[in-house]
Design a protein around this motif. Structure first.
Motif, mmCIF file in Angstrom:
data_model
loop_
_atom_site.group_PDB
_atom_site.id
_atom_site.type_symbol
_atom_site.label_atom_id
_atom_site.label_comp_id
_atom_site.label_asym_id
_atom_site.label_seq_id
_atom_site.Cartn_x
_atom_site.Cartn_y
_atom_site.Cartn_z
ATOM 1 N N ALA A 182 47.466 -5.566 51.273
ATOM 2 C CA ALA A 182 48.590 -4.703 51.633
ATOM 3 C C ALA A 182 49.904 -5.276 51.119
ATOM 4 O O ALA A 182 50.748 -4.548 50.561
ATOM 5 C CB ALA A 182 48.636 -4.517 53.144
ATOM 6 N N LEU A 183 50.080 -6.584 51.288
ATOM 7 C CA LEU A 183 51.316 -7.218 50.834
ATOM 8 C C LEU A 183 51.403 -7.269 49.312
ATOM 9 O O LEU A 183 52.510 -7.291 48.754
ATOM 10 C CB LEU A 183 51.420 -8.629 51.419
ATOM 11 N N PHE A 184 50.261 -7.302 48.642
ATOM 12 C CA PHE A 184 50.274 -7.204 47.177
ATOM 13 C C PHE A 184 50.988 -5.925 46.746
ATOM 14 O O PHE A 184 51.848 -5.925 45.855
ATOM 15 C CB PHE A 184 48.837 -7.222 46.651
ATOM 16 N N ILE A 185 50.635 -4.825 47.413
ATOM 17 C CA ILE A 185 51.260 -3.532 47.092
ATOM 18 C C ILE A 185 52.732 -3.538 47.491
ATOM 19 O O ILE A 185 53.601 -3.042 46.761
ATOM 20 C CB ILE A 185 50.506 -2.396 47.808
ATOM 21 N N VAL A 186 53.028 -4.119 48.662
ATOM 22 C CA VAL A 186 54.413 -4.166 49.145
ATOM 23 C C VAL A 186 55.305 -4.944 48.195
ATOM 24 O O VAL A 186 56.372 -4.467 47.771
ATOM 25 C CB VAL A 186 54.468 -4.805 50.551
ATOM 26 N N TRP A 187 54.884 -6.169 47.843
ATOM 27 C CA TRP A 187 55.739 -7.002 46.984
ATOM 28 C C TRP A 187 55.820 -6.445 45.571
ATOM 29 O O TRP A 187 56.838 -6.631 44.892
ATOM 30 C CB TRP A 187 55.227 -8.441 46.958
ATOM 31 N N GLN A 188 54.783 -5.735 45.131
ATOM 32 C CA GLN A 188 54.870 -5.069 43.836
ATOM 33 C C GLN A 188 55.958 -3.993 43.871
ATOM 34 O O GLN A 188 56.737 -3.839 42.921
ATOM 35 C CB GLN A 188 53.524 -4.426 43.474
ATOM 36 N N GLY A 189 56.028 -3.259 45.001
ATOM 37 C CA GLY A 189 57.094 -2.267 45.160
ATOM 38 C C GLY A 189 58.467 -2.903 45.237
ATOM 39 O O GLY A 189 59.443 -2.387 44.672
ATOM 40 N N VAL A 190 58.564 -4.042 45.942
ATOM 41 C CA VAL A 190 59.839 -4.759 46.028
ATOM 42 C C VAL A 190 60.287 -5.223 44.649
ATOM 43 O O VAL A 190 61.474 -5.126 44.291
ATOM 44 C CB VAL A 190 59.701 -5.960 46.992
ATOM 45 N N LEU A 191 59.354 -5.702 43.866
ATOM 46 C CA LEU A 191 59.662 -6.158 42.505
ATOM 47 C C LEU A 191 60.199 -5.006 41.661
ATOM 48 O O LEU A 191 61.179 -5.159 40.915
ATOM 49 C CB LEU A 191 58.395 -6.747 41.874
ATOM 50 N N LEU A 192 59.577 -3.853 41.787
ATOM 51 C CA LEU A 192 60.058 -2.666 41.076
ATOM 52 C C LEU A 192 61.450 -2.266 41.545
ATOM 53 O O LEU A 192 62.305 -1.862 40.749
ATOM 54 C CB LEU A 192 59.084 -1.502 41.283
ATOM 55 N N GLN A 193 61.673 -2.390 42.854
ATOM 56 C CA GLN A 193 62.986 -2.033 43.401
ATOM 57 C C GLN A 193 64.070 -2.970 42.885
ATOM 58 O O GLN A 193 65.177 -2.542 42.542
ATOM 59 C CB GLN A 193 62.928 -2.097 44.932
ATOM 60 N N PHE A 194 63.777 -4.239 42.825
ATOM 61 C CA PHE A 194 64.767 -5.221 42.391
ATOM 62 C C PHE A 194 65.113 -5.072 40.907
ATOM 63 O O PHE A 194 66.275 -5.184 40.521
ATOM 64 C CB PHE A 194 64.255 -6.639 42.652
ATOM 65 N N ILE A 195 64.107 -4.845 40.083
ATOM 66 C CA ILE A 195 64.319 -4.864 38.631
ATOM 67 C C ILE A 195 64.426 -3.464 38.043
ATOM 68 O O ILE A 195 65.153 -3.225 37.088
ATOM 69 C CB ILE A 195 63.187 -5.656 37.943
ATOM 70 N N GLY A 196 63.677 -2.528 38.612
ATOM 71 C CA GLY A 196 63.665 -1.177 38.051
ATOM 72 C C GLY A 196 62.503 -1.004 37.098
ATOM 73 O O GLY A 196 62.157 -1.926 36.348
ATOM 74 N N GLU A 197 61.891 0.150 37.144
ATOM 75 C CA GLU A 197 60.725 0.401 36.299
ATOM 76 C C GLU A 197 61.110 0.326 34.824
ATOM 77 O O GLU A 197 62.036 0.998 34.364
ATOM 78 C CB GLU A 197 60.148 1.784 36.625
ATOM 79 N N GLY A 198 60.401 -0.517 34.105
ATOM 80 C CA GLY A 198 60.697 -0.703 32.686
ATOM 81 C C GLY A 198 61.841 -1.657 32.419
ATOM 82 O O GLY A 198 62.172 -1.927 31.266
#
Length: 487
Positions: free
Chosen positions: A220-236
């Motif tokens: 579950a946290l794998f998915i959460v932190w992946q989303g956080v990473l996307l939020q911080f950096i932005g897709e692409g």
């Protein structure tokens, strides 16, 4: 003649606790044999343990040797000084993450979020550096406040479990972010470790106190932190760190020649002095020791090999020697060595390390021996995530940037594979931090060698997966063999 036991260990967590508190009483109470073996007896005992299934890292070392010979025969560029020196920086990120995962695996747990946790920690480091410490401006008020709250919760959860190091590092990260401390390369490294530690505090609480299976929690946290990473950096998006000389050189720089030889003297000389002093001290006390001749041979061989490696790395390995000079021990080698020594010391020489092995061997017996099992279970996730953050820093330094894919893709699979290939058991109770280094080198050599042979990613994944499957098979068979030999 009294037969010396193969291992000078106690058999249960209760025994471990008693020996830790009173080693002299442990020798008396449990009848530990103090008769040392001769060289011939030690060699026979070693092969007897191999036949009994105690293989340790021997299969992975043998596999590493086979791979080096194979790729050297297939590629003219593999066994060159430049390529061999590059294997360590290429695999350092995964190897370091694997060192942290060893602590988790020793308890029979798993951390599927370690990879993306390393990427998340690296992304905070990069954001803080690029935006001169102003995370509020880069994240936005909503995300910033949420991030502050997560760090605060991690600190409180760690304090509640009395994991004071985790609480302290979470607090330091909270203060750095909330105050908006100006950017500094060394500060960014500390911040990344603090974020990784906070992630581990949350993971450990959910596993140990709430009682959720580690597989479910970390998935579950794998998915959460992946989303956080996307939020911080932005897709692409991508955040570069090449403008920081310190951050970029972590995985791409080298010690100068003098520094390389000083490192050799400190590392190899320190190992030799500590090992021999410990050996002769135990010998004077009449405790079980390896034959002095064998000990001298092992220490001498390591010193000679270290000296040879240092000398080779101080040779200019640049493809264009007239224009560029590349020489010296890569910075990642001292970094990995420090983590290896620290992790090995904690597991082998501290009460905490004994407790980790005891809980991994039998949780119920450890609980009855008075060990705080929930605290130990939570702490390994804190250690694993903190070390994963260091791996994320090294990985980001190698490519010079952080992206939404940092710590994702095959990073976790390769990290877990490194620990297992090196000899750490998935069933808990057996493993060493050194296993992650050996197994990580196996994977790094596979990736490097197949890359030189211009094999596609599909072939790399297939071969790496087969190597991991073989390692797991060897682990299962050796456990079965060990169980059969004790009947």
């Amino acid at each position: 003649m009294t037969e010396t036991p193969a291992k000078n260990e106690v058999g249960t967590p209760a025994d471990a606790l008693a020996q830790t508190q009173n080693p002299t009483a442990a020798i008396t109470d449990f009848g530990i044999d103090t008769t040392s073996m001769s060289t011939g007896e030690a060699v026979r005992d070693y092969f007897a343990r191999l036949r009994a299934g105690e293989l340790g890292a021997l299969p992975s070392l043998f596999g590493l040797l086979v791979l080096v010979i194979l790729f050297s025969a297939l590629s003219d560029n593999f066994f060159t000084l430049a390529n061999i020196a590059n294997v360590f920086p290429q695999g350092a990120g995964v190897i370091i993450i694997a060192m942290g995962i060893v602590f988790v695996l020793l308890l029979g747990e798993i951390d599927l979020a370690a990879g993306v946790a390393s990427g998340t920690a690296a992304s905070v480091m990069a954001l803080h550096y690029v935006h001169a410490g102003n995370l509020l401006g880069s994240m936005g008020s909503g995300v910033f406040i949420t991030f502050i709250a997560v760090l605060a919760v991690a600190m409180l959860l760690s304090a509640y479990q009395r994991i004071w190091v985790g609480a302290a590092l979470s607090l330091i990260g909270l203060l750095i972010v909330a105050i908006g401390v100006p950017a500094n390369a060394w500060l960014e490294i500390l911040l990344a470790i603090c974020v990784g530690t906070a992630i581990g505090c949350i993971t450990g609480f959910l596993v140990s106190k709430i009682g959720m299976p580690s597989f479910v929690v970390t998935l579950a946290l794998f998915i959460v932190w992946q989303g956080v990473l996307l939020q911080f950096i932005g897709e692409g998006g991508t955040i570069g760190i090449t403008n920081s000389d310190i951050l970029y050189k972590i995985a791409n720089g080298n010690l100068n020649i003098l520094g390389s030889w000083i490192f050799f003297l400190v590392a190899a000389g320190g190992f030799a002095v500590i090992t021999l002093l410990s050996h002769f001290k135990r010998l004077q006390r009449g405790l079980v020791v390896q034959p002095t001749a064998l000990m001298m041979i092992k220490v001498g061989a390591l010193v000679v090999l270290s000296a040879l490696g240092t000398w080779l790395l101080t040779i200019n390995r640049s493809p264009n020697k007239a224009v560029v000079t590349i020489e010296g021990v890569p910075y990642v080698i001292p970094i990995m060595l420090v983590l290896l020594v620290a992790g090995t010391y904690v597991l082998n020489r501290t009460r905490y390390g004994r407790y980790v092995y005891a809980v991994g061997g039998n949780k119920e017996a450890a609980r009855r021996a008075g060990i705080d099992v929930p605290k130990i279970r939570a702490s390994v996730f804190v250690i694993g995530s903190a070390i994963a953050a260091i791996g994320g820093i090294v990985a980001a330094s190698k490519v010079g940037s952080v992206s939404p894919q940092s710590g994702g893709l095959n990073t976790l699979l390769f990290a877990v594979g490194s620990a297992v290939i090196g000899g750490t058991s998935l069933f808990g109770g057996k493993g060493r931090v050194a296993d992650a280094v050996v197994g990580g080198l196996v994977i790094a050599v596979v990736i490097n060698g197949l890359g030189l042979l211009k094999q596609p990613a599909a072939v790399v994944n297939i071969i790496t997966g087969l190597v991991l499957l073989l390692a797991a098979t060897v682990d299962a068979l050796s456990r079965r063999r060990a169980a059969a030999s004790t009947r």
